[in-house]
Design a protein around this motif. Structure first.
Motif, mmCIF file in Angstrom:
data_model
loop_
_atom_site.group_PDB
_atom_site.id
_atom_site.type_symbol
_atom_site.label_atom_id
_atom_site.label_comp_id
_atom_site.label_asym_id
_atom_site.label_seq_id
_atom_site.Cartn_x
_atom_site.Cartn_y
_atom_site.Cartn_z
ATOM 1 N N ASN A 215 -6.192 7.851 2.427
ATOM 2 C CA ASN A 215 -7.531 7.787 1.835
ATOM 3 C C ASN A 215 -8.385 6.739 2.545
ATOM 4 O O ASN A 215 -9.583 6.944 2.774
ATOM 5 N N LEU A 216 -7.761 5.615 2.897
ATOM 6 C CA LEU A 216 -8.484 4.534 3.564
ATOM 7 C C LEU A 216 -9.039 4.983 4.909
ATOM 8 O O LEU A 216 -10.147 4.601 5.296
ATOM 9 N N LYS B 265 -0.413 7.472 0.497
ATOM 10 C CA LYS B 265 -1.623 8.165 0.045
ATOM 11 C C LYS B 265 -2.833 7.250 0.139
ATOM 12 O O LYS B 265 -3.921 7.671 0.558
ATOM 13 N N GLN B 266 -2.659 5.981 -0.232
ATOM 14 C CA GLN B 266 -3.765 5.022 -0.138
ATOM 15 C C GLN B 266 -4.188 4.820 1.312
ATOM 16 O O GLN B 266 -5.378 4.698 1.609
ATOM 17 N N MET C 152 0.855 -1.182 0.000
ATOM 18 C CA MET C 152 0.000 0.000 0.000
ATOM 19 C C MET C 152 0.891 1.232 0.000
ATOM 20 O O MET C 152 2.024 1.185 0.482
ATOM 21 N N THR C 153 0.395 2.343 -0.542
ATOM 22 C CA THR C 153 1.137 3.600 -0.484
ATOM 23 C C THR C 153 0.623 4.444 0.681
ATOM 24 O O THR C 153 -0.478 4.213 1.197
#
Length: 247
Positions: free
Chosen positions: A177-178, A173-174, A170-171
């Motif tokens: 967002n999560l 940023k992800q 996962m990044t």
């Protein structure tokens, strides 16, 4: 997190319950939802149950929503109270019950989500969780148990309670967002995100975490980062004060 829906019109209570369940799945909230078709049924539960949220219809037979809410407050319950109504006629009485907000019928998911997000800012966040895929297994973890998140190429290392580290593809940023950019988490340097609730000390360009990990603060943005941490801690104090004033 317990939520009560008190409404004698099942078309609205069923609709609201679906919106709440969709919200809980979308944002990783643990909602335990109870529905009551009368103010009497709801009041009868107050001796044995505490609710984080109460969605209360105003127009009901026998005990109306204002009366049920007044009884709830008289018994010392500090639930976030949201009235459901087809009219603003009773708003002065509603807010005398320390209502957080009201929602006009018919309502939609967007309106309910807005009220939920606003209300969740003034209550504890301990029940928020996310699901991480670790070595092919889905693992649920509470956000409060995540101390820091470190980026390593296409992976994130989640440093958690009791020193355990979970690795997930996962990044950063992800991840943000999560968690819907949960305000507890702050990027303090390239590839380093910390849970501000778990900071134990800020000293000489570094941040020490509960558990012993120490991370460098990005030099060029150090003033902004330190200010963000101070603002967050001040906001936490204000939240506790607001929470105490609900009763």
């Amino acid at each position: 997190m317990r939520i009560a829906i008190v409404d004698d019109e099942t078309i609205y209570s069923d609709c609201l319950k679906k919106i709440l369940l969709d919200f809980s799945n979308k944002y990783g909230r643990n909602f335990e939802i109870f529905t009551y078709e009368s103010g009497e049924d709801f009041v009868d539960t107050l001796e044995t149950k505490e609710y984080s949220f109460v969605f209360m219809d105003i127009y009901m037979k026998k005990i109306n929503g204002i009366e049920a809410a007044t009884t709830m407050r008289s018994k010392g319950h500090n639930s976030i109270l949201v009235f459901l109504t087809t009219s603003t006629e009773f708003m002065p009485q509603a807010f005398s019950c320390h209502a957080f907000e009201y929602i006009t019928k018919p309502f939609d998911a967007e309106r309910v989500e807005k009220v939920l997000k606003d209300a969740l800012k003034v209550i504890p966040e301990e029940s928020v969780y996310i699901t991480l895929n670790v070595s092919g297994m889905d693992i649920k973890i509470l956000l409060e148990d995540i101390y820091s998140v470190l980026s390593d190429a296409h992976y994130l290392d989640f440093h958690t309670k009791n020193g355990k580290v979970l690795r997930c593809r996962m990044t950063g940023k992800q991840f943000l967002n999560l968690i819907d950019n949960d305000e507890r988490f702050l990027a303090i340097n390239r590839g380093i995100i910390v849970n501000m609730d778990k900071i134990s000390e800020i000293k000489e360009g570094t941040i020490a975490m509960e558990g012993g990990d120490v991370y460098p603060v990005q030099i060029k943005n150090s003033s902004k980062i330190i200010q963000a941490i101070q603002d967050y801690n001040f906001a936490k104090i204000r939240k506790r004060q607001k929470r105490g004033n609900i009763s």
